[in-house]
Design an enzyme around this catalytic site. Structure first.
Site, mmCIF file in Angstrom:
data_model
loop_
_atom_site.group_PDB
_atom_site.id
_atom_site.type_symbol
_atom_site.label_atom_id
_atom_site.label_comp_id
_atom_site.label_asym_id
_atom_site.label_seq_id
_atom_site.Cartn_x
_atom_site.Cartn_y
_atom_site.Cartn_z
ATOM 1 N N HIS A 192 0.395 9.325 63.543
ATOM 2 C CA HIS A 192 -0.837 8.950 64.226
ATOM 3 C C HIS A 192 -0.810 7.468 64.570
ATOM 4 O O HIS A 192 -0.102 6.674 63.935
ATOM 5 C CB HIS A 192 -2.041 9.270 63.353
ATOM 6 N N GLU A 220 -2.990 5.176 64.021
ATOM 7 C CA GLU A 220 -3.426 4.353 62.896
ATOM 8 C C GLU A 220 -2.306 4.179 61.870
ATOM 9 O O GLU A 220 -2.142 3.106 61.292
ATOM 10 C CB GLU A 220 -4.657 4.982 62.220
ATOM 11 N N CYS A 270 -8.621 10.481 61.572
ATOM 12 C CA CYS A 270 -8.687 11.683 60.744
ATOM 13 C C CYS A 270 -8.738 11.276 59.272
ATOM 14 O O CYS A 270 -8.585 10.105 58.932
ATOM 15 C CB CYS A 270 -7.468 12.572 61.008
ATOM 16 N N CYS A 313 -5.572 9.367 57.933
ATOM 17 C CA CYS A 313 -5.564 7.965 58.354
ATOM 18 C C CYS A 313 -6.695 7.199 57.684
ATOM 19 O O CYS A 313 -6.530 6.022 57.333
ATOM 20 C CB CYS A 313 -5.654 7.869 59.871
#
Length: 160
Positions: A79, A81, A107, A110
């Protein structure tokens, strides 16, 4: 004095530009870490360095019919992040106390990482339905701020 772009719009537009490097075939996501109005690290979603990207080999999640927001572990990519955290670590930059700008609300995976990095404020544009992430951010005292703005057009960005 002429009108100037607010800092939040400035950084969020940069976050959208970063998302254009995404190699995910389902959703382009960008994230940046900012402290004292300085960008510390950037990240976009995609496969690890040196590994074929989903744009090259296809999306396993799509092939298996896995809906968005489920079974994150069945994915080639990291991801945005996660990549912000990794890039900061690789370059020896602490993001403790930094603000994070994300094109999409992080999410829960993260969220846990950002909480442990000492992030205190997250600006995001698009909502992502993850109630556990919202609850954990609240419990950790991380403030969330959804920005309502129109990203600048990226018409001059070359798409290869």
């Amino acid at each position: 004095m002429p009108n100037r772009l607010p800092w939040t719009d400035y950084f969020m537009n940069i976050t959208y530009m970063v998302s254009e490097r995404s190699t995910c075939s389902r959703r382009k996501v960008g994230a940046i870490a900012v402290k004292d109005r300085r960008i510390l690290a950037t990240g976009y979603n995609g496969a690890p360095a040196g590994v074929p990207h989903c744009l090259e080999v296809g999306c396993l999640r799509q092939q298996l019919g896995i809906p968005s927001g489920q079974r994150h572990e069945i994915c080639r990519g990291l991801h945005a992040e996660q990549n912000v955290i990794i890039q900061a670590a690789v370059h020896g930059v602490s993001i403790a106390g930094a603000d994070i700008y994300c094109t999409t609300l992080p999410c829960v995976q993260c969220a846990k990482m950002l909480i442990n990095c000492g992030v205190r404020h997250i600006f995001y544009h698009q909502h992502y339905p993850d109630e556990l992430a919202l609850r954990m951010f609240d419990e950790a005292g991380v403030t969330l701020e959804q920005l309502h703005f129109v990203p600048m057009p990226l018409t001059d960005v070359p798409h290869v």
